[in-house]
Design a protein around this motif. Sequence first.
Motif, PDB file in Angstrom:
ATOM      1  N   MET A  82      42.936  41.906  41.093  1.00 61.19           N
ATOM      2  CA  MET A  82      42.104  40.869  40.500  1.00 61.19           C
ATOM      3  C   MET A  82      40.692  41.376  40.259  1.00 61.19           C
ATOM      4  O   MET A  82      40.089  41.148  39.195  1.00 61.19           O
ATOM      5  CB  MET A  82      42.069  39.644  41.408  1.00 61.19           C
ATOM      6  CG  MET A  82      41.378  38.443  40.793  1.00 61.19           C
ATOM      7  SD  MET A  82      41.318  37.047  41.947  1.00 61.19           S
ATOM      8  CE  MET A  82      43.063  36.765  42.202  1.00 61.19           C
ATOM      9  N   GLY A  83      40.140  42.101  41.243  1.00 55.66           N
ATOM     10  CA  GLY A  83      38.793  42.631  41.090  1.00 55.66           C
ATOM     11  C   GLY A  83      38.694  43.633  39.958  1.00 55.66           C
ATOM     12  O   GLY A  83      37.760  43.580  39.144  1.00 55.66           O
ATOM     13  N   VAL A  84      39.655  44.544  39.870  1.00 58.07           N
ATOM     14  CA  VAL A  84      39.630  45.562  38.815  1.00 58.07           C
ATOM     15  C   VAL A  84      39.808  44.914  37.444  1.00 58.07           C
ATOM     16  O   VAL A  84      39.077  45.205  36.490  1.00 58.07           O
ATOM     17  CB  VAL A  84      40.721  46.622  39.063  1.00 58.07           C
ATOM     18  CG1 VAL A  84      40.812  47.580  37.884  1.00 58.07           C
ATOM     19  CG2 VAL A  84      40.436  47.394  40.349  1.00 58.07           C
TER      20      VAL A  84
ATOM     21  N   ALA B 247      36.752  43.026  36.257  1.00 57.00           N
ATOM     22  CA  ALA B 247      35.677  43.897  35.788  1.00 57.00           C
ATOM     23  C   ALA B 247      35.930  44.396  34.374  1.00 57.00           C
ATOM     24  O   ALA B 247      34.983  44.670  33.623  1.00 57.00           O
ATOM     25  CB  ALA B 247      35.523  45.072  36.743  1.00 57.00           C
ATOM     26  N   LEU B 248      37.182  44.511  33.989  1.00 56.13           N
ATOM     27  CA  LEU B 248      37.534  45.023  32.661  1.00 56.13           C
ATOM     28  C   LEU B 248      37.822  43.916  31.654  1.00 56.13           C
ATOM     29  O   LEU B 248      38.013  44.195  30.470  1.00 56.13           O
ATOM     30  CB  LEU B 248      38.761  45.934  32.769  1.00 56.13           C
ATOM     31  CG  LEU B 248      38.622  47.165  33.674  1.00 56.13           C
ATOM     32  CD1 LEU B 248      39.958  47.888  33.770  1.00 56.13           C
ATOM     33  CD2 LEU B 248      37.543  48.106  33.152  1.00 56.13           C
TER      34      LEU B 248
ATOM     35  N   ARG C 143      25.231  35.051  29.755  1.00 56.73           N
ATOM     36  CA  ARG C 143      25.768  33.834  30.360  1.00 56.73           C
ATOM     37  C   ARG C 143      27.279  33.972  30.577  1.00 56.73           C
ATOM     38  O   ARG C 143      27.795  33.628  31.641  1.00 56.73           O
ATOM     39  CB  ARG C 143      25.484  32.623  29.489  1.00 56.73           C
ATOM     40  CG  ARG C 143      26.099  31.338  30.031  1.00 56.73           C
ATOM     41  CD  ARG C 143      25.932  30.181  29.065  1.00 56.73           C
ATOM     42  NE  ARG C 143      24.549  29.745  29.005  1.00 56.73           N
ATOM     43  CZ  ARG C 143      24.119  28.792  28.185  1.00 56.73           C
ATOM     44  NH1 ARG C 143      24.956  28.197  27.350  1.00 56.73           N
ATOM     45  NH2 ARG C 143      22.846  28.431  28.179  1.00 56.73           N
ATOM     46  N   ALA C 144      27.979  34.485  29.560  1.00 56.61           N
ATOM     47  CA  ALA C 144      29.423  34.658  29.689  1.00 56.61           C
ATOM     48  C   ALA C 144      29.766  35.601  30.831  1.00 56.61           C
ATOM     49  O   ALA C 144      30.686  35.360  31.614  1.00 56.61           O
ATOM     50  CB  ALA C 144      30.008  35.177  28.378  1.00 56.61           C
ATOM     51  N   ARG C 145      29.017  36.687  30.942  1.00 64.10           N
ATOM     52  CA  ARG C 145      29.291  37.654  32.015  1.00 64.10           C
ATOM     53  C   ARG C 145      28.949  37.081  33.387  1.00 64.10           C
ATOM     54  O   ARG C 145      29.669  37.304  34.365  1.00 64.10           O
ATOM     55  CB  ARG C 145      28.504  38.939  31.754  1.00 64.10           C
ATOM     56  CG  ARG C 145      29.021  39.732  30.556  1.00 64.10           C
ATOM     57  CD  ARG C 145      28.146  40.916  30.235  1.00 64.10           C
ATOM     58  NE  ARG C 145      28.084  41.860  31.342  1.00 64.10           N
ATOM     59  CZ  ARG C 145      27.278  42.924  31.385  1.00 64.10           C
ATOM     60  NH1 ARG C 145      26.439  43.134  30.372  1.00 64.10           N
ATOM     61  NH2 ARG C 145      27.291  43.727  32.411  1.00 64.10           N
ATOM     62  N   ALA C 146      27.837  36.317  33.476  1.00 60.82           N
ATOM     63  CA  ALA C 146      27.461  35.721  34.753  1.00 60.82           C
ATOM     64  C   ALA C 146      28.485  34.684  35.203  1.00 60.82           C
ATOM     65  O   ALA C 146      28.906  34.658  36.369  1.00 60.82           O
ATOM     66  CB  ALA C 146      26.074  35.081  34.636  1.00 60.82           C
ATOM     67  N   LEU C 147      28.911  33.816  34.287  1.00 63.19           N
ATOM     68  CA  LEU C 147      29.945  32.839  34.623  1.00 63.19           C
ATOM     69  C   LEU C 147      31.240  33.535  34.999  1.00 63.19           C
ATOM     70  O   LEU C 147      31.967  33.092  35.889  1.00 63.19           O
ATOM     71  CB  LEU C 147      30.170  31.890  33.436  1.00 63.19           C
ATOM     72  CG  LEU C 147      29.047  30.887  33.150  1.00 63.19           C
ATOM     73  CD1 LEU C 147      29.305  30.179  31.828  1.00 63.19           C
ATOM     74  CD2 LEU C 147      28.916  29.883  34.280  1.00 63.19           C
ATOM     75  N   GLY C 148      31.530  34.627  34.309  1.00 63.97           N
ATOM     76  CA  GLY C 148      32.731  35.385  34.637  1.00 63.97           C
ATOM     77  C   GLY C 148      32.670  35.950  36.041  1.00 63.97           C
ATOM     78  O   GLY C 148      33.656  35.923  36.783  1.00 63.97           O
ATOM     79  N   MET C 149      31.502  36.490  36.423  1.00 59.29           N
ATOM     80  CA  MET C 149      31.368  37.039  37.772  1.00 59.29           C
ATOM     81  C   MET C 149      31.529  35.956  38.833  1.00 59.29           C
ATOM     82  O   MET C 149      32.120  36.188  39.897  1.00 59.29           O
ATOM     83  CB  MET C 149      30.012  37.730  37.923  1.00 59.29           C
ATOM     84  CG  MET C 149      29.888  39.009  37.137  1.00 59.29           C
ATOM     85  SD  MET C 149      28.284  39.813  37.384  1.00 59.29           S
ATOM     86  CE  MET C 149      28.413  41.157  36.200  1.00 59.29           C
TER      87      MET C 149
ATOM     88  N   GLY D  47      50.453  39.830  39.618  1.00 62.41           N
ATOM     89  CA  GLY D  47      49.856  38.497  39.585  1.00 62.41           C
ATOM     90  C   GLY D  47      48.340  38.539  39.672  1.00 62.41           C
ATOM     91  O   GLY D  47      47.647  37.818  38.951  1.00 62.41           O
ATOM     92  N   GLY D  48      47.806  39.388  40.552  1.00 62.49           N
ATOM     93  CA  GLY D  48      46.354  39.485  40.687  1.00 62.49           C
ATOM     94  C   GLY D  48      45.692  40.000  39.427  1.00 62.49           C
ATOM     95  O   GLY D  48      44.639  39.494  39.012  1.00 62.49           O
ATOM     96  N   ALA D  49      46.300  41.020  38.807  1.00 62.44           N
ATOM     97  CA  ALA D  49      45.747  41.551  37.558  1.00 62.44           C
ATOM     98  C   ALA D  49      45.761  40.490  36.462  1.00 62.44           C
ATOM     99  O   ALA D  49      44.809  40.364  35.675  1.00 62.44           O
ATOM    100  CB  ALA D  49      46.538  42.782  37.128  1.00 62.44           C
ATOM    101  N   SER D  50      46.816  39.708  36.413  1.00 67.28           N
ATOM    102  CA  SER D  50      46.932  38.669  35.382  1.00 67.28           C
ATOM    103  C   SER D  50      45.866  37.605  35.555  1.00 67.28           C
ATOM    104  O   SER D  50      45.197  37.201  34.593  1.00 67.28           O
ATOM    105  CB  SER D  50      48.326  38.038  35.443  1.00 67.28           C
ATOM    106  OG  SER D  50      49.337  39.005  35.206  1.00 67.28           O
ATOM    107  N   VAL D  51      45.674  37.134  36.777  1.00 65.78           N
ATOM    108  CA  VAL D  51      44.655  36.113  37.031  1.00 65.78           C
ATOM    109  C   VAL D  51      43.262  36.677  36.799  1.00 65.78           C
ATOM    110  O   VAL D  51      42.367  35.984  36.292  1.00 65.78           O
ATOM    111  CB  VAL D  51      44.801  35.557  38.459  1.00 65.78           C
ATOM    112  CG1 VAL D  51      43.632  34.640  38.816  1.00 65.78           C
ATOM    113  CG2 VAL D  51      46.115  34.792  38.598  1.00 65.78           C
ATOM    114  N   GLY D  52      43.058  37.947  37.156  1.00 62.07           N
ATOM    115  CA  GLY D  52      41.766  38.575  36.914  1.00 62.07           C
ATOM    116  C   GLY D  52      41.397  38.615  35.447  1.00 62.07           C
ATOM    117  O   GLY D  52      40.230  38.441  35.074  1.00 62.07           O
TER     118      GLY D  52
END
Length: 500
Positions: A328-330, A333-334, A144-150, A384-389
């Motif tokens: 943000m995408g990278v 994912a991590l 659930r956590a991973r799905a909500l995260g995606m 900024g993108g990495a931080s929000v990701g």
Amino acid sequence: MNGANPAIAKAPRERFDAAGRRVLLVCVAGGFTTLIDQSVLNTSIPALRESLHAQPAHLQWIVAGYSLAFGLALIPGGRLGDVLGRKWFFVTGLALFTLVSVVSATAADPGVLIAARLVQGAGAGLVNSQMIGTLQDVFEGQLRARALGMYAVTGGLAFALGPPVGGAVLAAVGPEHGWRLTFLLNVPFGLATVLLAARHLPRPRPSARNANLDLVGLLLVGALTLAVMLPFVQPPAWTGWLAFAAVAALLLGTLVWWQRRYARSGGHPLIHPALTRSAPYALGTATAMAQFGSSLAAGLVLTMFLQDGLGLSPVGAALVALPSAVAMGVASALAWRVVQRFGRRTVTAGMTGSALAMLLSGLVAHWAPAAVLPWLLALLQLLGGASVGLMGATNQSYVLRHAPAEAAGVSGAILQMAQRIAAAVGVSALSGVYLRATDAGGGHRSAYLYASLVCAALAGLAVLASVLAGRATAREAAGAGGVSVEVGAGAVSRGEAPAR
């Protein structure tokens, strides 16, 4: 074989099965289709204005009216999904959004486009209010956590990828037809997702089996949302601001009174008591609001500065913003691995990085030479993108962990509505700060600095809310005497049993 290790047999699944992957694909596709729409449109506004001879008031409604209708549809949609089941509300909302995209693309005057955007926003709100509830219904524990995260990552990527996509379309076909094509891009993706949803989403299954709709609560929430968001869509005189504030305060008080009275009479109130009592839920929602509003406003002001201040083409401006989407995408994912190690501090650290990126962007834009400025801003977009990701999906998972199953749709809808309100306020206020500073004669660089400082201050409020949410979560876990395990590790809290 009977000698299987029982500990292994009872361990929660860590991989999505085939049915789960299909549900996740449908939700991610629906979210991406409806959320990228507005960020793509932001790049097309100058071309749209020229083509339709739109006035400033028209543009305000075209841009912000979508968010207004989106926000108005969220909580009613979430409640309907909780009570009646989610599948066909998802399908209906997405079909409406997709079909009206054609009307938006072929609009011949601003009035038609405004009406179409309002309907599109309502359809998008109905869709998105079902997604979080569906993911909470279908998955448990770590999945659930991973799905909500995606899903959360999908929203962030949609807003980050919108400017590059819009810029590429305008460059390919020209401004006259390019803005129309940005609306038509929704159609094939929307139709495909409607078909997939009709086939793969679980059958309608109410999660609040004994609840009713609470129509009075729905009407009060809708009126309150309208009173809060409308003045930012069409800014009134100062007396109008006071009137809207008074009406909003009255509606809020009435809503609180009604929810208590409705609960005492044996009804199931629209806003579940567990949500109003949970400090981590409230503070996490405040974190999401400040982050979403500041990030969206910062992205819009950056696009305005790059095109109006530095004279970049839409494609050039999109390329400066592109590193944000990639990072943000990278990072998203991590993020779950980072959360496993550092826990809720990941949210605070990510929000701090976002605030720092906004602050440095304003300072760099004010003092750096024009020749290197786009490169420096692109580098800060990467930060900024990495931080929000790192923090966006993580914070959402923490917030929704405090929602009971029977309020899954409404809890997610409240979170999203809070973000839409923050977006409407942030975009309206920060674009106003930028334009007023420019008109005052300070130049585009100074105007961008002022707007960036305000965005950084909003992000700083998100940092503070995140710190307080972490402390409230720790107190709540200690007071309940339950186990508190981090979301990224598949956790549940307050004594809940792990998923089987």
